[in-house]
Design a protein around this motif. Structure first.
Motif, PDB file in Angstrom:
ATOM      1  N   THR A   1       3.406  -3.791  -8.078  1.00  0.00           N
ATOM      2  CA  THR A   1       3.872  -2.132  -7.050  1.00  0.00           C
ATOM      3  C   THR A   1       3.285  -2.506  -5.888  1.00  0.00           C
ATOM      4  O   THR A   1       1.953  -2.357  -6.535  1.00  0.00           O
ATOM      5  CB  THR A   1       4.412  -1.182  -7.707  1.00  0.00           C
ATOM      6  OG1 THR A   1       5.007  -1.785  -8.678  1.00  0.00           O
ATOM      7  CG2 THR A   1       4.867   0.149  -6.714  1.00  0.00           C
TER       8      THR A   1
ATOM      9  N   ARG B   1      10.080   8.333   2.790  1.00  0.00           N
ATOM     10  CA  ARG B   1       9.635   8.252   1.480  1.00  0.00           C
ATOM     11  C   ARG B   1       9.648   9.329   0.665  1.00  0.00           C
ATOM     12  O   ARG B   1       9.865  10.521   1.383  1.00  0.00           O
ATOM     13  CB  ARG B   1       7.885   8.308   1.914  1.00  0.00           C
ATOM     14  CG  ARG B   1       7.880   7.429   3.006  1.00  0.00           C
ATOM     15  CD  ARG B   1       6.112   6.046   2.573  1.00  0.00           C
ATOM     16  NE  ARG B   1       5.133   7.019   2.744  1.00  0.00           N
ATOM     17  CZ  ARG B   1       4.360   6.921   1.772  1.00  0.00           C
ATOM     18  NH1 ARG B   1       3.391   6.271   1.946  1.00  0.00           N
ATOM     19  NH2 ARG B   1       3.636   7.679   1.829  1.00  0.00           N
TER      20      ARG B   1
ATOM     21  N   ALA C   1       9.213   6.357  -3.325  1.00  0.00           N
ATOM     22  CA  ALA C   1      10.784   5.568  -3.191  1.00  0.00           C
ATOM     23  C   ALA C   1      11.171   5.798  -1.489  1.00  0.00           C
ATOM     24  O   ALA C   1      10.289   6.362  -0.995  1.00  0.00           O
ATOM     25  CB  ALA C   1      11.462   6.009  -4.114  1.00  0.00           C
ATOM     26  N   GLU C   2      10.742   3.875  -1.125  1.00  0.00           N
ATOM     27  CA  GLU C   2      11.516   4.193   0.018  1.00  0.00           C
ATOM     28  C   GLU C   2      12.591   4.199   0.409  1.00  0.00           C
ATOM     29  O   GLU C   2      12.830   2.517  -0.067  1.00  0.00           O
ATOM     30  CB  GLU C   2      10.420   3.070   1.274  1.00  0.00           C
ATOM     31  CG  GLU C   2      10.236   2.965   2.236  1.00  0.00           C
ATOM     32  CD  GLU C   2       9.135   2.028   2.886  1.00  0.00           C
ATOM     33  OE1 GLU C   2       9.873   1.526   3.376  1.00  0.00           O
ATOM     34  OE2 GLU C   2       8.596   2.137   2.640  1.00  0.00           O
ATOM     35  N   ASP C   3      12.950   4.960   1.237  1.00  0.00           N
ATOM     36  CA  ASP C   3      14.786   4.192   1.459  1.00  0.00           C
ATOM     37  C   ASP C   3      14.922   3.781   2.606  1.00  0.00           C
ATOM     38  O   ASP C   3      14.693   3.657   3.272  1.00  0.00           O
ATOM     39  CB  ASP C   3      15.627   6.182   1.709  1.00  0.00           C
ATOM     40  CG  ASP C   3      16.753   6.005   1.835  1.00  0.00           C
ATOM     41  OD1 ASP C   3      17.034   4.650   2.256  1.00  0.00           O
ATOM     42  OD2 ASP C   3      17.536   7.121   1.537  1.00  0.00           O
ATOM     43  N   GLU C   4      15.542   2.300   2.727  1.00  0.00           N
ATOM     44  CA  GLU C   4      15.319   1.810   3.081  1.00  0.00           C
ATOM     45  C   GLU C   4      16.451   2.021   4.600  1.00  0.00           C
ATOM     46  O   GLU C   4      16.308   1.336   5.888  1.00  0.00           O
ATOM     47  CB  GLU C   4      15.762   0.215   2.526  1.00  0.00           C
ATOM     48  CG  GLU C   4      15.095  -0.320   2.077  1.00  0.00           C
ATOM     49  CD  GLU C   4      14.972  -1.822   0.865  1.00  0.00           C
ATOM     50  OE1 GLU C   4      16.328  -2.324   1.699  1.00  0.00           O
ATOM     51  OE2 GLU C   4      14.389  -2.199   0.665  1.00  0.00           O
TER      52      GLU C   4
ATOM     53  N   HIS D   1      14.177   5.019   6.205  1.00  0.00           N
ATOM     54  CA  HIS D   1      13.108   5.427   6.619  1.00  0.00           C
ATOM     55  C   HIS D   1      12.491   5.860   6.183  1.00  0.00           C
ATOM     56  O   HIS D   1      11.407   6.476   6.713  1.00  0.00           O
ATOM     57  CB  HIS D   1      12.525   4.249   7.725  1.00  0.00           C
ATOM     58  CG  HIS D   1      12.944   2.845   8.113  1.00  0.00           C
ATOM     59  ND1 HIS D   1      12.633   2.049   7.359  1.00  0.00           N
ATOM     60  CD2 HIS D   1      14.247   2.632   9.198  1.00  0.00           C
ATOM     61  CE1 HIS D   1      13.585   0.449   7.607  1.00  0.00           C
ATOM     62  NE2 HIS D   1      13.949   1.122   8.782  1.00  0.00           N
TER      63      HIS D   1
ATOM     64  N   LYS E   1      10.452   0.149  -3.870  1.00  0.00           N
ATOM     65  CA  LYS E   1      12.046  -0.115  -3.157  1.00  0.00           C
ATOM     66  C   LYS E   1      12.942  -0.868  -3.411  1.00  0.00           C
ATOM     67  O   LYS E   1      13.234  -0.972  -4.149  1.00  0.00           O
ATOM     68  CB  LYS E   1      11.749  -1.374  -1.999  1.00  0.00           C
ATOM     69  CG  LYS E   1      10.523  -0.927  -0.936  1.00  0.00           C
ATOM     70  CD  LYS E   1      10.259  -2.188   0.268  1.00  0.00           C
ATOM     71  CE  LYS E   1      10.441  -1.923   1.616  1.00  0.00           C
ATOM     72  NZ  LYS E   1       9.989  -2.680   2.870  1.00  0.00           N
ATOM     73  N   GLY E   2      13.499  -0.191  -3.537  1.00  0.00           N
ATOM     74  CA  GLY E   2      15.324   0.207  -4.358  1.00  0.00           C
ATOM     75  C   GLY E   2      15.005   0.056  -5.275  1.00  0.00           C
ATOM     76  O   GLY E   2      14.250   0.799  -5.937  1.00  0.00           O
TER      77      GLY E   2
ATOM     78  N   LYS F   1       4.215   1.640  -3.293  1.00  0.00           N
ATOM     79  CA  LYS F   1       5.438   2.173  -2.812  1.00  0.00           C
ATOM     80  C   LYS F   1       6.254   1.281  -3.821  1.00  0.00           C
ATOM     81  O   LYS F   1       6.073  -0.291  -4.205  1.00  0.00           O
ATOM     82  CB  LYS F   1       5.362   1.388  -1.577  1.00  0.00           C
ATOM     83  CG  LYS F   1       6.861   1.230  -0.817  1.00  0.00           C
ATOM     84  CD  LYS F   1       6.618   0.794   0.601  1.00  0.00           C
ATOM     85  CE  LYS F   1       5.762  -0.206   0.412  1.00  0.00           C
ATOM     86  NZ  LYS F   1       5.524  -1.014   2.201  1.00  0.00           N
TER      87      LYS F   1
END
Length: 181
Positions: free
Chosen positions: A65, A128, A120-123, A126, A84-85, A82
């Protein structure tokens, strides 16, 4: 046997025993390093964390991570991990958290507190979102808690881990990990 011979024989055997012990001690000192020898259980050297070596020290972690943000200020290490997904499992997160705690409190001797967040990052947008937060302080938990965290197999933490590491899970954490496990 005469009494004089008994005394002489016992004296000679005592002197011989002393000589053999001195030879063995000399051999032991030369073979094992003498005063410079350290026991096998000797701990490794601890380091001092500074702004100058922060990147080098943290890059030794090799975590799955990635670190999104880091700050070092007055013996407090602040880290954001962070996610992701949905590919990251909670066991990976625990292993990475344990790696940070292990480094901070076993290898580095001037860290008194670690503020750790898992984001968590929302792609798509953008943004968090906080999943998990921990306020870990030196001396407030047993050292075996690191291994307990590293090998924890449930999305829900034990009460001990929550208390020791001041863990807080958000509803998003529960939705992502606890409800799916």
């Amino acid at each position: 046997m005469k009494p004089g011979m008994i005394v002489t024989a016992s004296m000679l055997s005592t002197i011989a025993a002393v000589i053999v012990l001195v030879v063995f001690q000399s051999l032991h000192t030369r073979t094992w390093g003498g005063d410079r020898a350290e026991p096998v259980t000797a701990s490794h050297q601890t380091i001092q964390l500074t702004n100058d070596n922060l990147v080098d020290v943290l890059s030794s972690l090799h975590m799955s991570t990635p670190i999104a943000r880091v700050e070092w200020k007055q013996s407090i290490l602040t880290l954001d991990l962070k996610v992701k997904g949905t590919d990251t499992s909670y066991t990976e997160i625990y292993e990475n958290m344990a790696a940070v705690v292990d480094l901070s409190f076993r290898s580095v001797d001037n860290v008194e507190q670690v503020l750790l967040r898992v984001m968590a990052e929302d792609e798509w947008v953008h943004r968090r979102h906080l999943l998990l937060a921990a306020d870990i302080r030196r001396g407030e938990w047993p050292m075996y808690a690191i291994d307990m965290l590293r090998t924890w197999k449930s999305a829900a933490f034990s009460e001990d881990l929550k208390d020791w590491f001041n863990l807080m899970q958000t509803e998003l954490w529960k939705k992502q990990f606890e409800m799916t496990s």
